[in-house]
Write a protein that holds these residues in place. Structure first.
Motif, short mmCIF file in Angstrom:
data_model
loop_
_atom_site.label_atom_id
_atom_site.label_comp_id
_atom_site.label_asym_id
_atom_site.label_seq_id
_atom_site.Cartn_x
_atom_site.Cartn_y
_atom_site.Cartn_z
N TYR A 1 -3.89 -11.17 -8.19
CA TYR A 1 -4.25 -10.13 -7.24
C TYR A 1 -5.06 -9.05 -7.93
N THR B 1 -3.60 1.53 -3.36
CA THR B 1 -4.42 1.74 -2.16
C THR B 1 -5.03 0.44 -1.64
N GLN B 2 -5.14 -0.58 -2.50
CA GLN B 2 -5.70 -1.87 -2.07
C GLN B 2 -4.99 -2.99 -2.81
N ILE B 3 -4.78 -4.10 -2.09
CA ILE B 3 -4.22 -5.32 -2.68
C ILE B 3 -5.07 -6.47 -2.16
N SER B 4 -5.73 -7.19 -3.07
CA SER B 4 -6.58 -8.32 -2.67
C SER B 4 -6.21 -9.55 -3.48
N VAL C 1 -5.85 -1.94 -6.60
CA VAL C 1 -6.60 -0.69 -6.76
C VAL C 1 -5.62 0.45 -6.58
N GLU D 1 -5.04 4.80 -6.59
CA GLU D 1 -5.64 6.11 -6.45
C GLU D 1 -4.78 7.06 -7.27
N ILE E 1 0.86 -1.17 0.00
CA ILE E 1 0.00 0.00 0.00
C ILE E 1 0.90 1.23 0.00
#
Length: 83
Positions: A39, A24-27, A42, A44, A3
């Motif tokens: 993965y 801003t996001q790692i899933s 996301v 920004e 992040i």
């Protein structure tokens, strides 16, 4: 990657424009047919000219961290194609 990592990206509708942003996001996604780790990332990014829209697909480049640990293949282990 983590992040806050800086990234650049290009969207299909504006192939000659390079945008900058940060992670801003790692899933982690469920494994697919290839069983490779996938993965959802996301970013920004500033959008003062309103050229970007939510959920646009992009080709991204995430800058590697300085002094980040690297991954090495153990001695004697050879890669093999995914079947």
């Amino acid at each position: 990657m983590r992040i806050g990592s800086p990234a650049t990206f290009v969207v299909a509708s504006l192939p000659k424009r390079v945008f900058s942003g940060q992670v801003t996001q790692i899933s982690r996604l469920a494994p697919g047919a290839a069983k490779a780790a996938s993965y959802r990332i996301v970013l920004e990014a500033p959008n003062a000219d309103l050229l970007l829209a939510p959920k646009m697909t992009a080709t991204i480049a995430i800058e590697p961290e300085k002094n980040a640990p690297s991954f090495h293949r153990p001695s004697g282990v050879e890669p093999r194609p995914i079947e």
